[in-house]
Design an enzyme around this catalytic site. Structure first.
Site, PDB file in Angstrom:
ATOM      1  N   TYR A   1     -27.690  41.234 -16.249  1.00  0.00           N
ATOM      2  CA  TYR A   1     -26.568  42.172 -16.375  1.00  0.00           C
ATOM      3  C   TYR A   1     -25.432  41.459 -17.088  1.00  0.00           C
ATOM      4  O   TYR A   1     -24.945  40.432 -16.609  1.00  0.00           O
ATOM      5  CB  TYR A   1     -26.129  42.635 -14.980  1.00  0.00           C
ATOM      6  CG  TYR A   1     -25.247  43.861 -15.006  1.00  0.00           C
ATOM      7  CD1 TYR A   1     -25.796  45.118 -14.813  1.00  0.00           C
ATOM      8  CD2 TYR A   1     -23.872  43.763 -15.225  1.00  0.00           C
ATOM      9  CE1 TYR A   1     -25.002  46.259 -14.837  1.00  0.00           C
ATOM     10  CE2 TYR A   1     -23.070  44.888 -15.249  1.00  0.00           C
ATOM     11  CZ  TYR A   1     -23.643  46.124 -15.047  1.00  0.00           C
ATOM     12  OH  TYR A   1     -22.860  47.256 -15.081  1.00  0.00           O
TER      13      TYR A   1
ATOM     14  N   TYR B   1     -27.814  50.031  -5.161  1.00  0.00           N
ATOM     15  CA  TYR B   1     -26.462  49.559  -5.491  1.00  0.00           C
ATOM     16  C   TYR B   1     -25.738  48.979  -4.272  1.00  0.00           C
ATOM     17  O   TYR B   1     -24.888  48.114  -4.413  1.00  0.00           O
ATOM     18  CB  TYR B   1     -25.618  50.695  -6.075  1.00  0.00           C
ATOM     19  CG  TYR B   1     -25.975  51.112  -7.484  1.00  0.00           C
ATOM     20  CD1 TYR B   1     -27.023  50.547  -8.201  1.00  0.00           C
ATOM     21  CD2 TYR B   1     -25.238  52.093  -8.107  1.00  0.00           C
ATOM     22  CE1 TYR B   1     -27.316  50.951  -9.488  1.00  0.00           C
ATOM     23  CE2 TYR B   1     -25.523  52.509  -9.403  1.00  0.00           C
ATOM     24  CZ  TYR B   1     -26.566  51.934 -10.081  1.00  0.00           C
ATOM     25  OH  TYR B   1     -26.847  52.342 -11.359  1.00  0.00           O
TER      26      TYR B   1
END
Length: 179
Positions: free
Chosen positions: A26, A107
């Site tokens: 990421y 998440y």
């Protein structure tokens, strides 16, 4: 990258991915938590962000300098997880993934004690998994029944947070009562 049944665009496997393989890293612009709050004010309605908390000081904003990892959607039944190592955020397969399967991770947004029913509904989950908890928030166990009610539109009061060791005391009392 293509249209996702979960939300917007999603990332999909094009080749088989073995369990344990790093799928992607990421990327994003490193900013402070304060800057992230300034850029994305939740009081102005629902918005889409590509924020990922790296540590106590740093958030990566993938809207700036981000890569395809920003399109990996949330699921309550993930096939990937995030791992933070030496200042890097890796997306790693937690099970074997077949081609054409959407890449997803949980998440697990942190629960904040000041959340109210509308906040929980703001973070509603759309993953469609059989095990879906209804929200992308990580809900403390003692709150799960009340949060389920909130998601159903019933604004019941939250129970008080149990005191440390309360679970052990309840189990101990239950054992005594059986004797």
């Amino acid at each position: 990258m293509r249209r996702s049944k979960i939300q917007g665009r999603g990332a999909f496997a094009i080749l088989p991915i073995r369990k344990g393989k790093k799928v992607d890293e990421y990327w994003g612009q490193p900013i402070t938590h304060e800057e992230a709050d300034r850029r994305y004010d939740d009081s102005e309605g629902r918005h889409h962000t590509f924020l990922f908390v790296l540590d106590d000081d740093t958030v990566l904003d993938a809207r700036f300098g981000g890569n395809d990892a920003r399109f990996i959607n949330h699921s309550c039944d993930p096939n990937c997880e995030t791992v933070i190592e030496d200042g890097h955020i890796w997306i790693k397969a937690i099970k074997a993934i077949k081609p054409e399967t959407e890449l997803v991770y949980d998440y697990r947004f942190e629960w904040q004690d000041e959340y109210e029913p509308e906040d929980v509904r703001y973070y509603a989950c759309r993953c469609g998994a059989k095990k879906c908890r209804g929200t992308i928030l990580r809900i403390p166990v003692y709150l799960r029944p009340a949060i389920k009610q909130w998601l159903a539109g019933n604004d019941v009061p939250l129970p008080k947070k149990p005191k440390k060791g309360a679970k052990k005391a309840v189990k101990k009392a239950a054992k005594k009562a059986v004797r």
